[in-house]
Design a protein around this motif. Structure first.
Motif, PDB file in Angstrom:
ATOM      1  N   GLY A 335      -4.940  -7.196   7.875  1.00 39.99           N
ATOM      2  CA  GLY A 335      -5.379  -8.568   7.651  1.00 39.99           C
ATOM      3  C   GLY A 335      -6.883  -8.696   7.574  1.00 39.99           C
ATOM      4  O   GLY A 335      -7.446  -9.756   7.881  1.00 39.99           O
ATOM      5  N   ARG A 337     -10.286  -9.441   6.046  1.00 35.79           N
ATOM      6  CA  ARG A 337     -10.674 -10.357   4.971  1.00 35.79           C
ATOM      7  C   ARG A 337     -12.104 -10.121   4.479  1.00 35.79           C
ATOM      8  O   ARG A 337     -12.695 -10.977   3.808  1.00 35.79           O
ATOM      9  CB  ARG A 337     -10.544 -11.808   5.442  1.00 35.79           C
ATOM     10  N   ARG A 364      -3.442 -10.472  -1.725  1.00 35.47           N
ATOM     11  CA  ARG A 364      -3.401 -10.445  -0.258  1.00 35.47           C
ATOM     12  C   ARG A 364      -4.779 -10.293   0.369  1.00 35.47           C
ATOM     13  O   ARG A 364      -4.978 -10.644   1.538  1.00 35.47           O
ATOM     14  CB  ARG A 364      -2.512  -9.285   0.208  1.00 35.47           C
TER      15      ARG A 364
END
Length: 440
Positions: A335, A337, A364
């Motif tokens: 995850g 970013r 994603r």
């Protein structure tokens, strides 16, 4: 990191220079002038360098981790030429100024055995270097070359040791003879470690092929899983493995491939393998259930080694996508970013390996995916041609560029041009990392 690199370089110099320093500081035989002794020093230096070459290809992790295996192998390649030149200079000085000391003939059936051993060592080392440098030009199949290289190097080393002991000029005293025999024993133990102990350890930790599937542009995905053990530990996204398929790990049939999967997918490992050479052209013949062995992980080409980077830039070409694919898969699994810019060069649109998965990852991640096609299809709206400074400047932020870390992997002309472009844009050299595209 710089301290560790300097320490290993210092150790290399000590290993190369100490043997002849101790010999010359001891009891030097009388009656010879400077050039004679200089020739002897060159001979010992060349021999020491050839001996250390075994260590450079032993893939000793504490040694490779500060530099990367690709850099160590490049170092090994260039040092082989230097060592060969030094050994040739040793013989050349004797041939030009001390020809009487080389015996009345070079015929191995008539010359003194110790002189023949020295000449044989020089020839064998020369053949090892030449067949490695121009393997493809000589059309030597990779597996055959591996066997040939090991045989030539080992025989050359043995002949050189016999030459030094047989001549006995600086090794006649018990102390000097013991010194040189100890050095020889250490090199032989290293050879046993590389060719016997490490393969035995791999044999005790087998893997099994679980999937082989074709992809675009003759790129296959090959997946393996551990059999009876926990699998790989310490793997960072972007690293690679030496992979042996079907053959025994003792068989010198291992090949380096980037691990395209992420550490988060362990214990399963995936490789992206393009049909290019002797071995890879037959990758489609591999079947699920086939045995596999690995020596891994290796490499410093990883986002995990640069956690301070606020943005990541990948500039890749063709099958050079695999280390970046591993990193992107890992970023997605975590995850993460952070912004990522991926410049992916290919000949045509149908040559773009993992195209659909890259589009999925772009959705994603905070990923800007820039395809650059050398031969774009009609109506193409993206970038065409090659990776240039203009293309990079069109997508990368103007400031603050020093907070980006750039990963380059692909054909040498592409990575060289991209590196120059990034430097011209103000990126610090320490923030530009290039993976050597071909190790073997």
């Amino acid at each position: 990191m710089a301290i560790r690199q300097a320490a290993w370089i210092t150790l290399y110099l000590i290993l190369v220079l100490t043997p002849q320093a101790l010999l010359f500081l001891g009891e030097v035989p009388p009656g010879r002038d400077f050039w004679w002794n200089f020739s002897m020093a060159l001979g010992f230096a060349g021999m020491a360098m050839m001996g250390v070459q075994f260590a450079l290809t032993a893939r000793i992790r504490p040694m490779t981790s500060p530099f990367g295996v690709d850099i160590i192998y490049l170092f090994h390649r260039y040092l082989a030429w230097i060592a060969l030149a030094i050994a040739a200079a040793h013989f050349g000085i004797l041939w030009l100024w001390y020809e009487d000391r080389l015996g009345p003939t070079i015929n191995p059936f008539e010359a003194d055995w110790e002189l023949t051993a020295g000449r044989a060592a020089l020839v064998l080392f020369g053949l090892a270097v030449v067949t490695s440098e121009w393997r493809k030009l000589l059309r030597l199949e990779y597996g055959l070359w591996r066997y040939l290289h090991v045989v030539l190097a080992t025989l050359g080393f043995g002949a050189a040791v016999a030459h030094i002991i047989g001549i006995g000029y600086f090794t006649a005293s018990p102390m000097n003879r013991a010194l040189w025999l100890a050095a020889t024993l250490s090199w032989l133990l290293l050879l046993v470690w590389v060719r016997l102990v490490k393969p035995l350890r791999q044999k005790r930790a087998p893997w099994r092929v679980v999937e082989v599937r074709p992809g675009r542009n003759d790129v296959w995905t090959l997946a393996i899983e551990p059999e009876g053990h926990a699998g790989l530990r310490g793997f960072l996204p972007g690293q690679f493995a030496w992979l042996t398929l079907r053959n025994s790990p003792f068989g010198l049939r291992e090949h380096p491939f980037t691990i395209a999967s992420a550490p988060e997918s362990l214990p399963r490992l995936e490789f992206g393998i393009k049909e290019l050479g002797d071995f890879t052209s037959r990758i489609g013949e591999v079947r699920p259930g086939d045995p596999a062995w690995i020596d891994a992980p290796f490499g410093v080409f990883s986002i995990d080694r640069h956690p301070e980077a606020e943005g990541i830039v990948g500039i890749v070409g063709g099958i050079g996508i695999t280390p970046m694919l591993s990193m992107l898969r890992s970023l997605a699994a975590r995850g993460d970013r952070r912004p990522v810019w991926l410049f992916y060069g290919n000949k045509g649109w149908e040559d773009v390996a993992f195209r659909e998965e890259l589009e999925t990852l772009a959705a994603r991640l905070d990923l800007r995916l820039i395809h650059i096609l050398e031969d774009p299809p009609e109506g193409w709206q993206g970038e065409s041609g090659f990776v240039t400074r203009q293309v990079l400047e069109a997508y990368l932020p103007a400031e603050p560029r020093p907070l980006l870390h750039c990963f380059l992997c692909g054909p040498t002309p592409m990575t060289a041009a991209a590196e120059q472009a990034l430097l011209g844009m103000g990126l610090p050299a320490a923030r530009i990392q290039t993976e050597i595209f071909e190790l073997a």
